[in-house]
Design an enzyme around this catalytic site. Structure first.
Site, PDB file in Angstrom:
ATOM      1  N   HIS A   1      86.708  69.601  38.737  1.00 30.29           N
ATOM      2  CA  HIS A   1      85.318  69.245  39.000  1.00 30.29           C
ATOM      3  C   HIS A   1      84.586  70.296  39.833  1.00 30.29           C
ATOM      4  O   HIS A   1      83.499  70.743  39.480  1.00 30.29           O
ATOM      5  CB  HIS A   1      85.243  67.897  39.713  1.00 30.29           C
ATOM      6  CG  HIS A   1      83.843  67.507  40.092  1.00 30.29           C
ATOM      7  ND1 HIS A   1      83.286  67.832  41.315  1.00 30.29           N
ATOM      8  CD2 HIS A   1      82.877  66.845  39.405  1.00 30.29           C
ATOM      9  CE1 HIS A   1      82.044  67.386  41.366  1.00 30.29           C
ATOM     10  NE2 HIS A   1      81.777  66.778  40.221  1.00 30.29           N
TER      11      HIS A   1
ATOM     12  N   ASP B   1      86.033  67.336  33.488  1.00 33.78           N
ATOM     13  CA  ASP B   1      85.142  68.473  33.762  1.00 33.78           C
ATOM     14  C   ASP B   1      85.832  69.760  33.347  1.00 33.78           C
ATOM     15  O   ASP B   1      87.005  69.966  33.656  1.00 33.78           O
ATOM     16  CB  ASP B   1      84.832  68.558  35.260  1.00 33.78           C
ATOM     17  CG  ASP B   1      84.358  67.237  35.837  1.00 33.78           C
ATOM     18  OD1 ASP B   1      83.178  66.919  35.668  1.00 33.78           O
ATOM     19  OD2 ASP B   1      85.180  66.521  36.455  1.00 33.78           O
TER      20      ASP B   1
ATOM     21  N   GLU C   1      86.852  60.852  30.730  1.00 36.08           N
ATOM     22  CA  GLU C   1      85.835  61.816  31.151  1.00 36.08           C
ATOM     23  C   GLU C   1      86.520  62.891  31.968  1.00 36.08           C
ATOM     24  O   GLU C   1      87.381  62.603  32.794  1.00 36.08           O
ATOM     25  CB  GLU C   1      84.755  61.124  31.985  1.00 36.08           C
ATOM     26  CG  GLU C   1      83.546  61.995  32.327  1.00 36.08           C
ATOM     27  CD  GLU C   1      83.682  62.828  33.579  1.00 36.08           C
ATOM     28  OE1 GLU C   1      82.823  63.704  33.809  1.00 36.08           O
ATOM     29  OE2 GLU C   1      84.660  62.624  34.345  1.00 36.08           O
TER      30      GLU C   1
ATOM     31  N   LYS D   1      80.706  72.216  33.327  1.00 32.66           N
ATOM     32  CA  LYS D   1      80.299  72.498  34.710  1.00 32.66           C
ATOM     33  C   LYS D   1      79.738  73.912  34.793  1.00 32.66           C
ATOM     34  O   LYS D   1      80.358  74.820  35.338  1.00 32.66           O
ATOM     35  CB  LYS D   1      81.493  72.324  35.644  1.00 32.66           C
ATOM     36  CG  LYS D   1      82.103  70.939  35.644  1.00 32.66           C
ATOM     37  CD  LYS D   1      81.156  69.910  36.236  1.00 32.66           C
ATOM     38  CE  LYS D   1      80.991  70.141  37.726  1.00 32.66           C
ATOM     39  NZ  LYS D   1      80.196  69.053  38.365  1.00 32.66           N
TER      40      LYS D   1
ATOM     41  N   GLU E   1      82.567  67.214  30.334  1.00 34.89           N
ATOM     42  CA  GLU E   1      81.388  67.682  31.069  1.00 34.89           C
ATOM     43  C   GLU E   1      81.486  69.187  31.297  1.00 34.89           C
ATOM     44  O   GLU E   1      82.451  69.666  31.898  1.00 34.89           O
ATOM     45  CB  GLU E   1      81.245  66.969  32.413  1.00 34.89           C
ATOM     46  CG  GLU E   1      80.017  67.460  33.181  1.00 34.89           C
ATOM     47  CD  GLU E   1      79.832  66.838  34.543  1.00 34.89           C
ATOM     48  OE1 GLU E   1      79.063  67.405  35.351  1.00 34.89           O
ATOM     49  OE2 GLU E   1      80.451  65.797  34.818  1.00 34.89           O
TER      50      GLU E   1
ATOM     51  N   ASP F   1      85.910  55.222  37.979  1.00 34.68           N
ATOM     52  CA  ASP F   1      87.183  55.684  38.539  1.00 34.68           C
ATOM     53  C   ASP F   1      88.284  54.643  38.367  1.00 34.68           C
ATOM     54  O   ASP F   1      89.458  54.940  38.578  1.00 34.68           O
ATOM     55  CB  ASP F   1      87.028  55.949  40.046  1.00 34.68           C
ATOM     56  CG  ASP F   1      86.115  57.122  40.361  1.00 34.68           C
ATOM     57  OD1 ASP F   1      86.065  58.069  39.563  1.00 34.68           O
ATOM     58  OD2 ASP F   1      85.451  57.081  41.420  1.00 34.68           O
TER      59      ASP F   1
ATOM     60  N   HIS G   1      86.809  58.096  34.609  1.00 35.99           N
ATOM     61  CA  HIS G   1      86.182  59.246  35.266  1.00 35.99           C
ATOM     62  C   HIS G   1      87.221  60.179  35.892  1.00 35.99           C
ATOM     63  O   HIS G   1      87.945  59.796  36.812  1.00 35.99           O
ATOM     64  CB  HIS G   1      85.234  58.717  36.348  1.00 35.99           C
ATOM     65  CG  HIS G   1      84.448  59.753  37.052  1.00 35.99           C
ATOM     66  ND1 HIS G   1      84.444  59.891  38.426  1.00 35.99           N
ATOM     67  CD2 HIS G   1      83.596  60.690  36.582  1.00 35.99           C
ATOM     68  CE1 HIS G   1      83.630  60.853  38.779  1.00 35.99           C
ATOM     69  NE2 HIS G   1      83.099  61.370  37.677  1.00 35.99           N
ATOM     70  N   ARG G   2      87.317  61.382  35.343  1.00 35.16           N
ATOM     71  CA  ARG G   2      88.335  62.349  35.774  1.00 35.16           C
ATOM     72  C   ARG G   2      89.736  61.751  35.653  1.00 35.16           C
ATOM     73  O   ARG G   2      90.636  62.050  36.447  1.00 35.16           O
ATOM     74  CB  ARG G   2      88.079  62.833  37.209  1.00 35.16           C
ATOM     75  CG  ARG G   2      86.658  63.326  37.453  1.00 35.16           C
ATOM     76  CD  ARG G   2      86.439  63.762  38.882  1.00 35.16           C
ATOM     77  NE  ARG G   2      85.006  63.824  39.192  1.00 35.16           N
ATOM     78  CZ  ARG G   2      84.489  64.027  40.405  1.00 35.16           C
ATOM     79  NH1 ARG G   2      85.305  64.209  41.427  1.00 35.16           N
ATOM     80  NH2 ARG G   2      83.184  64.044  40.601  1.00 35.16           N
TER      81      ARG G   2
END
Length: 245
Positions: free
Chosen positions: A51, A38, A36, A113, A111, A231, A9-10
């Protein structure tokens, strides 16, 4: 049974400043099989990985992404807020992450945004970049904006999409078909084994977010999900290690 995707995640956000190249590289070192991130757009139409719509939290600048140019964004320090050892890390462009992953088998979850800010042609620009790196088969585009995902499928039916949502969505696997989505990306509290099984019967995969505790990771694994967004990719990699079987 396909191998469960370990989505960082990120990047390795539990260890490094989120959505930076050091975070993405660290995630791969820690066993992530997916990344992953954003994507948002600068004032001059460039795709950058961050993000928040605002630059304040991760760079200290009082401005929104869509109000500054790429040149201005690249001048900002996106690492010092997390720790002095990360000072000098920059907000990356999408192309930088695609370049890092192009020769790997890593799955990339992008993702969009585009909720608080409606970025013009964001879908088309992201798809154009993915195709330029010939990564269509290894990308999942996700968003809380499901209209945007429907647009993505119209432009690029070959690229998988994932519906982001919180909880309370009734039979989401059936809803997914209305926008031709391939996966569900729910908050982990909206996951039950029977729902995962029902979705699988309809060809829809579950990729819950953001699952950080090993006990909860194991619960998701036991439920039969196809991927987990975390994470801490190292924690998930340890659970998935053959030594533990």
């Amino acid at each position: 049974m396909k191998e469960l995707i370990n989505f960082a995640h990120r990047g390795a956000a539990g260890h490094c400043p989120e959505n930076t190249m050091v975070s993405f590289r660290r995630a791969l070192e820690l066993g992530a099989t997916g990344i992953e991130t954003d994507v948002q757009m600068t004032k001059d139409g460039e795709l950058v990985l961050i993000h928040d719509e605002s630059l304040k939290r991760t760079t200290g600048r009082e401005a929104w992404i869509n109000d500054v140019t790429l040149e201005e964004v690249r001048e900002l320090d996106a690492g010092a807020w997390y720790g002095a050892e990360f000072a000098g890390e920059r907000i990356p462009r999408l192309d930088e992450l695609l370049e890092l992953l192009k020769d790997r088998s890593t799955i990339l979850n992008i993702e969009l945004k585009n909720g608080m800010v409606q970025y013009p042609e964001l879908e088309a620009k992201v798809i154009q970049a993915v195709r330029r790196y010939e990564m269509s088969e290894r990308v999942v585009i996700s968003s809380f904006n499901h209209y945007s995902l429907a647009v993505c499928k119209q432009i690029a039916p070959e690229i998988r999409t994932g519906l982001l949502y919180g909880e309370g969505l009734y039979e989401p696997w059936k809803y997914a078909h209305t926008v031709n989505a391939d996966a569900l990306h729910p908050w982990y509290g909206a996951v039950l084994p029977e729902w995962v099984a029902a979705a699988a019967e309809e060809g829809i995969a579950y990729h819950p977010f953001t699952v950080n505790e090993p006990q909860l990771m194991q619960k998701m694994i036991d439920a039969g999900v196809a991927g987990i967004i975390t994470d801490y990719p190292d924690r998930l990699a340890e659970l998935l290690s053959p030594k533990r079987v």
